[in-house]
Design a protein around this motif. Structure first.
Motif, PDB file in Angstrom:
ATOM      1  N   ASP A  99      -0.993   2.563   0.263  1.00  0.00           N
ATOM      2  CA  ASP A  99      -1.280   2.125   1.630  1.00  0.00           C
ATOM      3  C   ASP A  99      -0.251   2.626   2.641  1.00  0.00           C
ATOM      4  O   ASP A  99      -0.357   2.351   3.833  1.00  0.00           O
ATOM      5  CB  ASP A  99      -1.424   0.605   1.715  1.00  0.00           C
ATOM      6  CG  ASP A  99      -0.160  -0.145   1.324  1.00  0.00           C
ATOM      7  OD1 ASP A  99       0.896   0.496   1.125  1.00  0.00           O
ATOM      8  OD2 ASP A  99      -0.234  -1.382   1.211  1.00  0.00           O
ATOM      9  N   GLY A 100       0.746   3.378   2.165  1.00  0.00           N
ATOM     10  CA  GLY A 100       1.714   3.991   3.061  1.00  0.00           C
ATOM     11  C   GLY A 100       2.652   3.024   3.755  1.00  0.00           C
ATOM     12  O   GLY A 100       3.247   3.359   4.775  1.00  0.00           O
ATOM     13  N   ASP A 101       2.837   1.830   3.178  1.00  0.00           N
ATOM     14  CA  ASP A 101       3.698   0.841   3.834  1.00  0.00           C
ATOM     15  C   ASP A 101       5.166   0.949   3.428  1.00  0.00           C
ATOM     16  O   ASP A 101       5.998   0.164   3.871  1.00  0.00           O
ATOM     17  CB  ASP A 101       3.188  -0.579   3.580  1.00  0.00           C
ATOM     18  CG  ASP A 101       3.307  -1.010   2.119  1.00  0.00           C
ATOM     19  OD1 ASP A 101       3.641  -0.172   1.253  1.00  0.00           O
ATOM     20  OD2 ASP A 101       3.047  -2.197   1.840  1.00  0.00           O
ATOM     21  N   GLY A 102       5.495   1.932   2.581  1.00  0.00           N
ATOM     22  CA  GLY A 102       6.885   2.112   2.173  1.00  0.00           C
ATOM     23  C   GLY A 102       7.273   1.317   0.942  1.00  0.00           C
ATOM     24  O   GLY A 102       8.452   1.254   0.593  1.00  0.00           O
ATOM     25  N   PHE A 103       6.291   0.734   0.271  1.00  0.00           N
ATOM     26  CA  PHE A 103       6.547  -0.056  -0.930  1.00  0.00           C
ATOM     27  C   PHE A 103       5.479   0.246  -1.976  1.00  0.00           C
ATOM     28  O   PHE A 103       4.344   0.581  -1.637  1.00  0.00           O
ATOM     29  CB  PHE A 103       6.524  -1.556  -0.622  1.00  0.00           C
ATOM     30  CG  PHE A 103       7.557  -1.975   0.374  1.00  0.00           C
ATOM     31  CD1 PHE A 103       8.863  -2.227  -0.019  1.00  0.00           C
ATOM     32  CD2 PHE A 103       7.228  -2.101   1.714  1.00  0.00           C
ATOM     33  CE1 PHE A 103       9.821  -2.605   0.909  1.00  0.00           C
ATOM     34  CE2 PHE A 103       8.174  -2.481   2.646  1.00  0.00           C
ATOM     35  CZ  PHE A 103       9.477  -2.734   2.242  1.00  0.00           C
ATOM     36  N   ILE A 104       5.848   0.093  -3.241  1.00  0.00           N
ATOM     37  CA  ILE A 104       4.893   0.233  -4.337  1.00  0.00           C
ATOM     38  C   ILE A 104       4.715  -1.141  -4.966  1.00  0.00           C
ATOM     39  O   ILE A 104       5.678  -1.745  -5.445  1.00  0.00           O
ATOM     40  CB  ILE A 104       5.387   1.234  -5.396  1.00  0.00           C
ATOM     41  CG1 ILE A 104       5.555   2.623  -4.781  1.00  0.00           C
ATOM     42  CG2 ILE A 104       4.417   1.281  -6.582  1.00  0.00           C
ATOM     43  CD1 ILE A 104       6.228   3.626  -5.693  1.00  0.00           C
ATOM     44  N   THR A 105       3.489  -1.624  -4.950  1.00  0.00           N
ATOM     45  CA  THR A 105       3.179  -2.909  -5.576  1.00  0.00           C
ATOM     46  C   THR A 105       2.681  -2.661  -6.998  1.00  0.00           C
ATOM     47  O   THR A 105       2.348  -1.528  -7.367  1.00  0.00           O
ATOM     48  CB  THR A 105       2.080  -3.650  -4.795  1.00  0.00           C
ATOM     49  OG1 THR A 105       0.870  -2.877  -4.873  1.00  0.00           O
ATOM     50  CG2 THR A 105       2.475  -3.868  -3.338  1.00  0.00           C
ATOM     51  N   SER A 106       2.608  -3.720  -7.766  1.00  0.00           N
ATOM     52  CA  SER A 106       2.093  -3.581  -9.129  1.00  0.00           C
ATOM     53  C   SER A 106       0.635  -3.119  -9.105  1.00  0.00           C
ATOM     54  O   SER A 106       0.209  -2.355  -9.970  1.00  0.00           O
ATOM     55  CB  SER A 106       2.246  -4.889  -9.907  1.00  0.00           C
ATOM     56  OG  SER A 106       1.550  -5.932  -9.270  1.00  0.00           O
ATOM     57  N   GLN A 107      -0.121  -3.541  -8.097  1.00  0.00           N
ATOM     58  CA  GLN A 107      -1.520  -3.113  -7.980  1.00  0.00           C
ATOM     59  C   GLN A 107      -1.612  -1.614  -7.704  1.00  0.00           C
ATOM     60  O   GLN A 107      -2.460  -0.921  -8.271  1.00  0.00           O
ATOM     61  CB  GLN A 107      -2.245  -3.891  -6.869  1.00  0.00           C
ATOM     62  CG  GLN A 107      -2.396  -5.364  -7.136  1.00  0.00           C
ATOM     63  CD  GLN A 107      -1.179  -6.181  -6.671  1.00  0.00           C
ATOM     64  OE1 GLN A 107      -0.201  -5.654  -6.143  1.00  0.00           O
ATOM     65  NE2 GLN A 107      -1.234  -7.480  -6.901  1.00  0.00           N
ATOM     66  N   GLU A 108      -0.741  -1.110  -6.827  1.00  0.00           N
ATOM     67  CA  GLU A 108      -0.745   0.322  -6.530  1.00  0.00           C
ATOM     68  C   GLU A 108      -0.333   1.124  -7.762  1.00  0.00           C
ATOM     69  O   GLU A 108      -0.945   2.152  -8.074  1.00  0.00           O
ATOM     70  CB  GLU A 108       0.204   0.631  -5.366  1.00  0.00           C
ATOM     71  CG  GLU A 108      -0.306   0.150  -4.025  1.00  0.00           C
ATOM     72  CD  GLU A 108       0.716   0.286  -2.914  1.00  0.00           C
ATOM     73  OE1 GLU A 108       0.312   0.711  -1.815  1.00  0.00           O
ATOM     74  OE2 GLU A 108       1.908  -0.032  -3.126  1.00  0.00           O
ATOM     75  N   LEU A 109       0.691   0.650  -8.454  1.00  0.00           N
ATOM     76  CA  LEU A 109       1.150   1.323  -9.664  1.00  0.00           C
ATOM     77  C   LEU A 109       0.022   1.396 -10.687  1.00  0.00           C
ATOM     78  O   LEU A 109      -0.269   2.454 -11.240  1.00  0.00           O
ATOM     79  CB  LEU A 109       2.365   0.595 -10.241  1.00  0.00           C
ATOM     80  CG  LEU A 109       2.949   1.153 -11.537  1.00  0.00           C
ATOM     81  CD1 LEU A 109       3.435   2.582 -11.346  1.00  0.00           C
ATOM     82  CD2 LEU A 109       4.088   0.260 -12.017  1.00  0.00           C
ATOM     83  N   GLU A 110      -0.638   0.283 -10.908  1.00  0.00           N
ATOM     84  CA  GLU A 110      -1.740   0.242 -11.869  1.00  0.00           C
ATOM     85  C   GLU A 110      -2.879   1.169 -11.449  1.00  0.00           C
ATOM     86  O   GLU A 110      -3.427   1.905 -12.267  1.00  0.00           O
ATOM     87  CB  GLU A 110      -2.255  -1.189 -12.007  1.00  0.00           C
ATOM     88  CG  GLU A 110      -3.351  -1.339 -13.032  1.00  0.00           C
ATOM     89  CD  GLU A 110      -3.812  -2.779 -13.191  1.00  0.00           C
ATOM     90  OE1 GLU A 110      -5.033  -2.981 -13.298  1.00  0.00           O
ATOM     91  OE2 GLU A 110      -2.956  -3.689 -13.201  1.00  0.00           O
ATOM     92  N   CYS A 111      -3.212   1.168 -10.176  1.00  0.00           N
ATOM     93  CA  CYS A 111      -4.302   2.003  -9.667  1.00  0.00           C
ATOM     94  C   CYS A 111      -4.021   3.486  -9.907  1.00  0.00           C
ATOM     95  O   CYS A 111      -4.884   4.224 -10.387  1.00  0.00           O
ATOM     96  CB  CYS A 111      -4.508   1.726  -8.179  1.00  0.00           C
ATOM     97  SG  CYS A 111      -5.850   2.666  -7.443  1.00  0.00           S
ATOM     98  N   VAL A 112      -2.813   3.931  -9.591  1.00  0.00           N
ATOM     99  CA  VAL A 112      -2.473   5.347  -9.765  1.00  0.00           C
ATOM    100  C   VAL A 112      -2.415   5.700 -11.251  1.00  0.00           C
ATOM    101  O   VAL A 112      -2.926   6.746 -11.663  1.00  0.00           O
ATOM    102  CB  VAL A 112      -1.145   5.696  -9.054  1.00  0.00           C
ATOM    103  CG1 VAL A 112      -0.705   7.116  -9.383  1.00  0.00           C
ATOM    104  CG2 VAL A 112      -1.296   5.523  -7.550  1.00  0.00           C
ATOM    105  N   LEU A 113      -1.829   4.833 -12.055  1.00  0.00           N
ATOM    106  CA  LEU A 113      -1.776   5.105 -13.496  1.00  0.00           C
ATOM    107  C   LEU A 113      -3.181   5.185 -14.086  1.00  0.00           C
ATOM    108  O   LEU A 113      -3.454   6.035 -14.939  1.00  0.00           O
ATOM    109  CB  LEU A 113      -0.943   4.043 -14.215  1.00  0.00           C
ATOM    110  CG  LEU A 113       0.557   4.065 -13.915  1.00  0.00           C
ATOM    111  CD1 LEU A 113       1.255   2.905 -14.613  1.00  0.00           C
ATOM    112  CD2 LEU A 113       1.187   5.387 -14.295  1.00  0.00           C
ATOM    113  N   LYS A 114      -4.083   4.322 -13.628  1.00  0.00           N
ATOM    114  CA  LYS A 114      -5.478   4.382 -14.087  1.00  0.00           C
ATOM    115  C   LYS A 114      -6.118   5.698 -13.665  1.00  0.00           C
ATOM    116  O   LYS A 114      -6.808   6.345 -14.451  1.00  0.00           O
ATOM    117  CB  LYS A 114      -6.286   3.215 -13.518  1.00  0.00           C
ATOM    118  CG  LYS A 114      -6.097   1.917 -14.247  1.00  0.00           C
ATOM    119  CD  LYS A 114      -6.960   0.827 -13.617  1.00  0.00           C
ATOM    120  CE  LYS A 114      -6.801  -0.489 -14.333  1.00  0.00           C
ATOM    121  NZ  LYS A 114      -7.586  -1.569 -13.680  1.00  0.00           N
TER     122      LYS A 114
END
Length: 153
Positions: A99-114
């Motif tokens: 989402d470009g907010d300058g942070f990586i959440t667990s949801q973002e990490l999971e989404c990219v890894l998937k």
């Protein structure tokens, strides 16, 4: 950065092979290179000239990956400077910061890894918590950088 295992690469290959014909076209390969922040930038014509085909089977995909990895490792052994490393880390961070907010959440990490076919079903919150030094539940760039440098192959 960490090199991917053949198993990781096979999962990525399967994700890229959307029509299940056992081949990955150069457009998909180029998209993968861009998406992962790979510093090797090729036009489609350059890729075709390099691999001498319009699509790659899995063994050719592995060979291509290994060739690029060896090229990058050779550059690193020659003295990869801090600016280049920092630039690569910023590009990689942006891949995960959906989402470009300058942070990586667990949801973002999971989404990219998937998306990359690398998610093993484990809870990504554990990884985030391990490197989340300010305890806000997400990784800022410095925390991400620490994680990447500590897990470097």
């Amino acid at each position: 950065m960490c090199l991917l295992t053949p198993s990781d690469l096979h999962r990525i290959f399967e994700k890229l092979d959307v029509n299940n014909d056992g081949l990955v076209c150069l457009e998909e390969l180029n998209r993968l290179l861009q998406m992962t922040g790979n510093s090797c930038h090729y036009s489609l014509e350059e890729l075709e000239s390099l691999v001498e085909k319009k699509s790659l089977g899995f063994s050719e995909f592995l060979f291509f990956y290994n060739s690029i990895s060896e090229q990058k490792n050779g550059e690193s052994r020659g003295g990869e400077d801090t600016e280049e490393l920092e630039s690569d880390l910023v590009k990689t961070f942006k891949v995960f910061d959906l989402d470009g907010d300058g942070f990586i959440t667990s949801q973002e990490l999971e989404c990219v890894l998937k998306r990359l076919g690398l998610w093993d079903g484990k809870d990504c919150r554990t990884m985030i918590r391990f490197y989340d030094t300010n305890l806000d539940g997400r990784l800022d760039f410095q925390e991400f950088k620490t994680m990447m440098l500590l897990t470097k192959a």
